[in-house]
Design an enzyme around this catalytic site. Structure first.
Site, mmCIF file in Angstrom:
data_model
loop_
_atom_site.group_PDB
_atom_site.id
_atom_site.type_symbol
_atom_site.label_atom_id
_atom_site.label_comp_id
_atom_site.label_asym_id
_atom_site.label_seq_id
_atom_site.Cartn_x
_atom_site.Cartn_y
_atom_site.Cartn_z
ATOM 1 N N ASP A 125 0.843 -1.196 0.000
ATOM 2 C CA ASP A 125 0.000 0.000 0.000
ATOM 3 C C ASP A 125 0.877 1.244 0.000
ATOM 4 O O ASP A 125 1.857 1.336 0.738
ATOM 5 C CB ASP A 125 -0.902 0.030 1.233
ATOM 6 C CG ASP A 125 -1.724 1.305 1.289
ATOM 7 O OD1 ASP A 125 -2.673 1.433 0.496
ATOM 8 O OD2 ASP A 125 -1.393 2.191 2.102
ATOM 9 N N TYR B 196 2.860 10.419 0.351
ATOM 10 C CA TYR B 196 4.016 9.976 1.127
ATOM 11 C C TYR B 196 5.319 10.481 0.491
ATOM 12 O O TYR B 196 5.879 9.845 -0.405
ATOM 13 C CB TYR B 196 4.046 8.456 1.240
ATOM 14 C CG TYR B 196 2.814 7.835 1.854
ATOM 15 C CD1 TYR B 196 1.971 8.565 2.697
ATOM 16 C CD2 TYR B 196 2.476 6.518 1.594
ATOM 17 C CE1 TYR B 196 0.843 7.998 3.258
ATOM 18 C CE2 TYR B 196 1.346 5.935 2.156
ATOM 19 C CZ TYR B 196 0.535 6.683 2.979
ATOM 20 O OH TYR B 196 -0.594 6.118 3.536
ATOM 21 N N LYS C 194 -3.528 5.789 -3.471
ATOM 22 C CA LYS C 194 -4.593 6.686 -3.038
ATOM 23 C C LYS C 194 -4.729 7.873 -3.976
ATOM 24 O O LYS C 194 -3.795 8.192 -4.717
ATOM 25 C CB LYS C 194 -4.316 7.159 -1.605
ATOM 26 C CG LYS C 194 -4.118 5.969 -0.642
ATOM 27 C CD LYS C 194 -3.766 6.395 0.748
ATOM 28 C CE LYS C 194 -3.504 5.189 1.625
ATOM 29 N NZ LYS C 194 -2.205 4.534 1.341
ATOM 30 N N GLY D 29 -1.352 1.544 10.470
ATOM 31 C CA GLY D 29 -0.788 2.051 11.722
ATOM 32 C C GLY D 29 -1.073 1.199 12.935
ATOM 33 O O GLY D 29 -1.444 1.731 13.985
ATOM 34 N N SER E 191 1.720 4.632 15.215
ATOM 35 C CA SER E 191 2.840 5.491 14.792
ATOM 36 C C SER E 191 4.176 5.070 15.391
ATOM 37 O O SER E 191 5.145 5.812 15.337
ATOM 38 C CB SER E 191 2.579 6.973 15.105
ATOM 39 O OG SER E 191 1.450 7.450 14.415
ATOM 40 N N GLY E 192 4.232 3.878 15.977
ATOM 41 C CA GLY E 192 5.506 3.339 16.429
ATOM 42 C C GLY E 192 5.646 3.108 17.912
ATOM 43 O O GLY E 192 6.510 2.356 18.355
ATOM 44 N N LEU F 182 3.953 1.438 19.941
ATOM 45 C CA LEU F 182 3.723 0.048 20.338
ATOM 46 C C LEU F 182 4.805 -0.893 19.819
ATOM 47 O O LEU F 182 4.731 -2.101 20.021
ATOM 48 C CB LEU F 182 2.355 -0.425 19.834
ATOM 49 C CG LEU F 182 1.137 0.073 20.615
ATOM 50 C CD1 LEU F 182 -0.146 -0.281 19.899
ATOM 51 C CD2 LEU F 182 1.137 -0.522 22.032
ATOM 52 N N ALA F 183 5.788 -0.327 19.138
ATOM 53 C CA ALA F 183 6.866 -1.157 18.587
ATOM 54 C C ALA F 183 8.230 -0.639 19.019
ATOM 55 O O ALA F 183 9.224 -0.826 18.316
ATOM 56 C CB ALA F 183 6.768 -1.191 17.071
#
Length: 336
Positions: A46, A51, A77, A234, A238-239, A241-242
């Site tokens: 995707d 972007y 998109k 997501g 946005s990061g 959780l990682a």
């Protein structure tokens, strides 16, 4: 057509980071990451013109344009047309200001009319180096970019992009279309229309371990009733959780850091990774067809695949529910 009948698996690759989101990524690192995704079996990609003002599409295209076109599913998109001229003003990205400051310097026209939709698709095909798209999302017609003017943008898309994409789907040019947004309201509004009818939607950041209550209230019951599928964007919020420091594309506030700490502690008690819990939670809802975490390093791909396949004991989900860290209405793996 149902997205579940189109998508080749439950794990895809989101390319927003390849547009130099947050940082400038070397071309060779971006290419190696896409190659790693391909080599490890990822077959859904995707992307979007937004972007990095076309940069993510260009980088993705450098790899996948050399692959057999029938071997993968590709979505991009519409809503942003990338011009060949440089941007001379500071671009207004609403709440997402500065998100792609390291991207291409090209000027971006934000427009969802029929003519702009066709131009956007033409530009994407050229940058990607392919002859067709599988899924097209109508991008960012929501409050986070347009504030109180979002309904005006929605109406522009309803009479423009929605109709063009419905026609292209009916003609067999694309397989499916829908909305790609960070808010639930535009999707709810679309599902309430008599026509045009979307096939699915890409919801970014609104169905994660940290943020899912609102989506469960209205949107997901509507989607389930209408057999409309969701791609979860997501999934790591946005990061944060990682292992990252961003939430909602900004530095995570203290209350989010505290909540993530509680989630990590619970995961640690059960000997599992928080990435696995995050991915598998997002896919547990019946409407979810796939999840598309982003990555900028080849090693992240293997981590995502491992997280998707990690064995999480039912006791973790029971304890997660009991802790109040998830909504009582949220479906959990193993029926917890």
């Amino acid at each position: 057509m149902s997205l579940k009948n189109i998508l080749p698996g439950r794990l895809g690759f989101g390319t927003a980071p390849l547009g130099n989101m947050f940082r400038a990524i070397p071309d060779e690192e971006a290419r190696a990451t896409v190659e790693a995704a391909w080599e490890q079996g990822i077959r859904y990609f995707d992307t979007a013109p937004f972007y990095g003002a076309g940069l993510a599409e260009e980088r993705l295209g450098q790899v996948i344009s050399a692959k057999p076109r029938d071997a993968y599913v590709l979505s991009t998109k519409v809503g942003r047309v990338i011009l060949d001229e440089p941007e001379t003003d500071v671009p207004d990205f609403g709440e997402k200001g500065g998100l792609f400051e390291h991207g291409n310097p090209n000027k971006i026209v934000h427009e969802w009319t029929a003519e702009a939709t066709e131009r956007s698709i033409e530009g994407s095909l050229k940058r990607l180096g392919v002859d067709r798209l599988d899924i097209v999302w109508v991008h960012d017609i929501a409050q986070d970019f347009h504030g109180d003017a979002w309904l005006q943008k929605f109406e522009e898309a309803r009479t423009g992009a929605f109709r063009v994409l419905s026609r292209l789907r009916d003609e067999g040019v694309i397989k499916a279309w829908g909305l790609g947004v960070n808010k639930t309201e535009p999707i709810e509004l679309t599902l309430a229309l008599d026509e045009p009818r979307p096939d699915g939607f890409l919801l970014a950041g609104r169905y994660t371990l940290l943020d899912h209550e609102h989506a469960l209230q209205r949107l997901l019951p509507m989607a389930q009733e209408q057999n409309v599928d969701m791609v979860v964007g997501g999934p790591y919020s946005s990061g944060v959780l990682a292992g990252g420091s961003h939430f909602e594309y900004q530095q995570a506030p203290p209350e989010i850091i505290e909540r993530v700490g509680r989630l990590k502690a619970l995961a640690g008690e059960h000997g599992i990774s928080i990435k696995a819990a995050a991915l598998q939670f997002s896919l547990a809802h019946p409407v979810a067809a796939a999840v598309i975490p982003g990555a900028t390093r080849p090693s992240r791909i293997a981590e995502d695949i491992a997280a998707l396949n990690e064995d999480i004991p039912a006791a973790f989900w029971h304890d997660l529910r009991a802790s109040g860290l998830v909504s009582p209405a949220a479906p959990l793996p193993d029926g917890a």
